[in-house]
Design a protein around this motif. Structure first.
Motif, PDB file in Angstrom:
ATOM      1  N   VAL A  43      12.857  76.451   6.440  1.00 49.71           N
ATOM      2  CA  VAL A  43      13.236  75.296   8.091  1.00 49.71           C
ATOM      3  C   VAL A  43      14.260  75.695   8.188  1.00 49.71           C
ATOM      4  O   VAL A  43      14.976  75.507   7.402  1.00 49.71           O
ATOM      5  CB  VAL A  43      12.440  73.992   6.540  1.00 49.71           C
ATOM      6  N   VAL A  44      14.528  75.439   9.212  1.00 48.22           N
ATOM      7  CA  VAL A  44      15.933  75.630   9.855  1.00 48.22           C
ATOM      8  C   VAL A  44      16.044  74.222  10.900  1.00 48.22           C
ATOM      9  O   VAL A  44      15.275  73.673  11.333  1.00 48.22           O
ATOM     10  CB  VAL A  44      16.538  76.427  11.451  1.00 48.22           C
ATOM     11  N   ALA A  45      17.122  73.452  10.485  1.00 46.27           N
ATOM     12  CA  ALA A  45      17.891  72.026  11.166  1.00 46.27           C
ATOM     13  C   ALA A  45      18.842  72.882  12.526  1.00 46.27           C
ATOM     14  O   ALA A  45      19.531  73.597  12.340  1.00 46.27           O
ATOM     15  CB  ALA A  45      19.249  71.191  10.211  1.00 46.27           C
ATOM     16  N   ARG A  46      18.854  72.262  13.179  1.00 43.64           N
ATOM     17  CA  ARG A  46      19.079  71.902  14.444  1.00 43.64           C
ATOM     18  C   ARG A  46      19.512  70.546  14.823  1.00 43.64           C
ATOM     19  O   ARG A  46      18.963  69.845  15.222  1.00 43.64           O
ATOM     20  CB  ARG A  46      18.518  72.163  15.372  1.00 43.64           C
ATOM     21  N   HIS A  47      20.863  70.845  15.009  1.00 39.51           N
ATOM     22  CA  HIS A  47      21.588  69.660  15.535  1.00 39.51           C
ATOM     23  C   HIS A  47      21.695  69.196  17.061  1.00 39.51           C
ATOM     24  O   HIS A  47      22.085  70.352  18.029  1.00 39.51           O
ATOM     25  CB  HIS A  47      23.518  69.498  15.560  1.00 39.51           C
ATOM     26  N   ARG A  48      21.143  67.571  17.310  1.00 39.86           N
ATOM     27  CA  ARG A  48      20.493  67.379  18.806  1.00 39.86           C
ATOM     28  C   ARG A  48      21.889  66.627  19.012  1.00 39.86           C
ATOM     29  O   ARG A  48      21.696  65.717  18.759  1.00 39.86           O
ATOM     30  CB  ARG A  48      19.189  67.417  18.593  1.00 39.86           C
ATOM     31  N   LYS A  49      22.493  67.126  20.212  1.00 42.76           N
ATOM     32  CA  LYS A  49      23.035  66.077  20.797  1.00 42.76           C
ATOM     33  C   LYS A  49      22.255  64.477  21.967  1.00 42.76           C
ATOM     34  O   LYS A  49      21.064  64.848  22.131  1.00 42.76           O
ATOM     35  CB  LYS A  49      23.755  66.146  22.056  1.00 42.76           C
ATOM     36  N   ALA A  50      22.507  63.395  21.596  1.00 44.42           N
ATOM     37  CA  ALA A  50      21.762  62.293  22.290  1.00 44.42           C
ATOM     38  C   ALA A  50      21.716  62.778  23.604  1.00 44.42           C
ATOM     39  O   ALA A  50      22.550  62.773  24.250  1.00 44.42           O
ATOM     40  CB  ALA A  50      22.612  60.976  21.661  1.00 44.42           C
ATOM     41  N   SER A  51      20.250  62.155  23.881  1.00 42.64           N
ATOM     42  CA  SER A  51      19.813  62.458  25.312  1.00 42.64           C
ATOM     43  C   SER A  51      18.614  61.329  25.802  1.00 42.64           C
ATOM     44  O   SER A  51      18.430  60.987  24.929  1.00 42.64           O
ATOM     45  CB  SER A  51      19.134  64.463  25.078  1.00 42.64           C
ATOM     46  N   GLN A  52      18.291  61.182  26.691  1.00 42.57           N
ATOM     47  CA  GLN A  52      17.571  60.711  27.361  1.00 42.57           C
ATOM     48  C   GLN A  52      16.436  60.132  27.243  1.00 42.57           C
ATOM     49  O   GLN A  52      15.807  59.531  26.656  1.00 42.57           O
ATOM     50  CB  GLN A  52      16.988  60.976  28.730  1.00 42.57           C
ATOM     51  N   VAL A  53      16.098  62.131  26.753  1.00 41.16           N
ATOM     52  CA  VAL A  53      14.399  61.784  25.671  1.00 41.16           C
ATOM     53  C   VAL A  53      14.850  61.299  24.214  1.00 41.16           C
ATOM     54  O   VAL A  53      13.481  60.812  23.625  1.00 41.16           O
ATOM     55  CB  VAL A  53      14.401  63.269  25.826  1.00 41.16           C
ATOM     56  N   ASN A  54      15.385  61.879  23.511  1.00 40.24           N
ATOM     57  CA  ASN A  54      15.942  61.420  22.501  1.00 40.24           C
ATOM     58  C   ASN A  54      17.186  60.940  22.030  1.00 40.24           C
ATOM     59  O   ASN A  54      18.206  61.601  22.249  1.00 40.24           O
ATOM     60  CB  ASN A  54      16.202  62.597  21.362  1.00 40.24           C
ATOM     61  N   PRO A  55      17.697  59.698  22.759  1.00 42.56           N
ATOM     62  CA  PRO A  55      18.641  58.731  22.635  1.00 42.56           C
ATOM     63  C   PRO A  55      19.234  58.736  20.999  1.00 42.56           C
ATOM     64  O   PRO A  55      20.674  58.502  21.365  1.00 42.56           O
ATOM     65  CB  PRO A  55      17.890  56.855  23.503  1.00 42.56           C
ATOM     66  N   GLN A  56      18.902  58.830  19.950  1.00 41.69           N
ATOM     67  CA  GLN A  56      19.287  58.995  18.626  1.00 41.69           C
ATOM     68  C   GLN A  56      20.436  60.242  18.668  1.00 41.69           C
ATOM     69  O   GLN A  56      20.648  59.636  18.264  1.00 41.69           O
ATOM     70  CB  GLN A  56      17.975  58.528  18.049  1.00 41.69           C
ATOM     71  N   GLY A  57      19.154  61.322  18.752  1.00 44.26           N
ATOM     72  CA  GLY A  57      20.055  62.478  18.677  1.00 44.26           C
ATOM     73  C   GLY A  57      19.958  62.540  16.950  1.00 44.26           C
ATOM     74  O   GLY A  57      19.368  62.260  16.451  1.00 44.26           O
ATOM     75  N   GLY A  58      20.549  63.195  16.766  1.00 50.78           N
ATOM     76  CA  GLY A  58      20.447  63.474  15.169  1.00 50.78           C
ATOM     77  C   GLY A  58      20.275  64.998  14.571  1.00 50.78           C
ATOM     78  O   GLY A  58      20.856  66.337  15.307  1.00 50.78           O
ATOM     79  N   ILE A  59      20.072  65.349  13.153  1.00 50.89           N
ATOM     80  CA  ILE A  59      19.076  66.713  12.934  1.00 50.89           C
ATOM     81  C   ILE A  59      17.997  66.516  12.776  1.00 50.89           C
ATOM     82  O   ILE A  59      17.352  65.493  12.593  1.00 50.89           O
ATOM     83  CB  ILE A  59      19.454  66.974  11.279  1.00 50.89           C
ATOM     84  N   ARG A  61      15.006  69.266  12.495  1.00 49.85           N
ATOM     85  CA  ARG A  61      14.618  70.759  11.411  1.00 49.85           C
ATOM     86  C   ARG A  61      13.027  70.676  11.894  1.00 49.85           C
ATOM     87  O   ARG A  61      12.163  70.353  12.070  1.00 49.85           O
ATOM     88  CB  ARG A  61      14.477  69.916  10.301  1.00 49.85           C
ATOM     89  N   SER A  62      12.826  72.535  12.376  1.00 51.96           N
ATOM     90  CA  SER A  62      11.524  72.870  12.397  1.00 51.96           C
ATOM     91  C   SER A  62      11.744  74.010  11.445  1.00 51.96           C
ATOM     92  O   SER A  62      12.474  74.853  10.800  1.00 51.96           O
ATOM     93  CB  SER A  62      11.658  73.016  14.003  1.00 51.96           C
ATOM     94  N   GLU A  63      10.398  74.765  11.817  1.00 52.57           N
ATOM     95  CA  GLU A  63       9.492  76.290  10.986  1.00 52.57           C
ATOM     96  C   GLU A  63      10.551  76.744  12.272  1.00 52.57           C
ATOM     97  O   GLU A  63      10.047  77.614  13.250  1.00 52.57           O
ATOM     98  CB  GLU A  63       8.391  76.165  10.201  1.00 52.57           C
ATOM     99  N   ALA A  64      10.890  78.576  11.697  1.00 50.68           N
ATOM    100  CA  ALA A  64      11.543  79.597  12.482  1.00 50.68           C
ATOM    101  C   ALA A  64      10.949  80.940  12.597  1.00 50.68           C
ATOM    102  O   ALA A  64      10.231  81.005  10.854  1.00 50.68           O
ATOM    103  CB  ALA A  64      13.039  80.118  12.525  1.00 50.68           C
ATOM    104  N   PRO A  65      10.088  81.616  13.265  1.00 52.39           N
ATOM    105  CA  PRO A  65       9.361  82.324  13.011  1.00 52.39           C
ATOM    106  C   PRO A  65      10.059  83.334  11.693  1.00 52.39           C
ATOM    107  O   PRO A  65      11.731  83.715  11.613  1.00 52.39           O
ATOM    108  CB  PRO A  65       9.471  83.322  13.948  1.00 52.39           C
ATOM    109  N   ILE A  66       8.988  83.960  10.431  1.00 48.01           N
ATOM    110  CA  ILE A  66       9.131  85.434   9.989  1.00 48.01           C
ATOM    111  C   ILE A  66       8.975  86.607  10.498  1.00 48.01           C
ATOM    112  O   ILE A  66       7.592  85.949  10.865  1.00 48.01           O
ATOM    113  CB  ILE A  66       9.172  84.357   8.895  1.00 48.01           C
ATOM    114  N   PHE A  67       9.139  87.297   9.510  1.00 48.96           N
ATOM    115  CA  PHE A  67       8.503  88.608  10.261  1.00 48.96           C
ATOM    116  C   PHE A  67       7.277  88.966   9.318  1.00 48.96           C
ATOM    117  O   PHE A  67       7.028  88.463   7.598  1.00 48.96           O
ATOM    118  CB  PHE A  67       9.553  89.778   9.795  1.00 48.96           C
TER     119      PHE A  67
END
Length: 107
Positions: A43-59, A61-67
């Motif tokens: 699980v990786v955390a991405r910091h997202r800036k506020a936008s039209q789609v996601n006005p709140q923004g924030g951190i 979390r999602s799963e990233a691929p592994i070998f």
């Protein structure tokens, strides 16, 4: 082209890395890259800036691929990691088999 050993929907065990020993379900298989996305693993955390789609923004979390070589199929009988083999049944269909117990793997 060879048959896939690990497919979407399989229960797997992580063999190495920071999530070693965790069990999860394969959400997505990426055969060209030799990777899989496993539920609750890497699980990786991405910091997202506020936008039209996601006005709140924030951190986010999602799963990233592994070998795929870092995961092993979970044996349906014992719940331990197992290698995958193939067997042709009497009716002529080819099925995946857990090498540890000989059980047919669904899917």
């Amino acid at each position: 082209m060879s048959a896939a050993k690990i497919k979407k929907g399989d229960r797997v065990v992580v063999l190495s890395g920071k999530d070693k020993g965790k069990h999860g379900t394969v959400l997505k298989s990426l055969p060209k890259d030799g990777k899989v996305v496993v539920e609750g693993v890497n699980v990786v955390a991405r910091h997202r800036k506020a936008s039209q789609v996601n006005p709140q923004g924030g951190i986010e979390r999602s799963e990233a691929p592994i070998f795929a070589c870092k995961v092993a199929l979970e044996d349906p009988k014992t719940g331990k990691p197992s290698r995958v083999g193939f067997k042709v049944q009497e009716n002529g269909t080819k099925v995946r088999v857990a090498k540890r117990s000989g059980e047919v793997v669904n899917g």
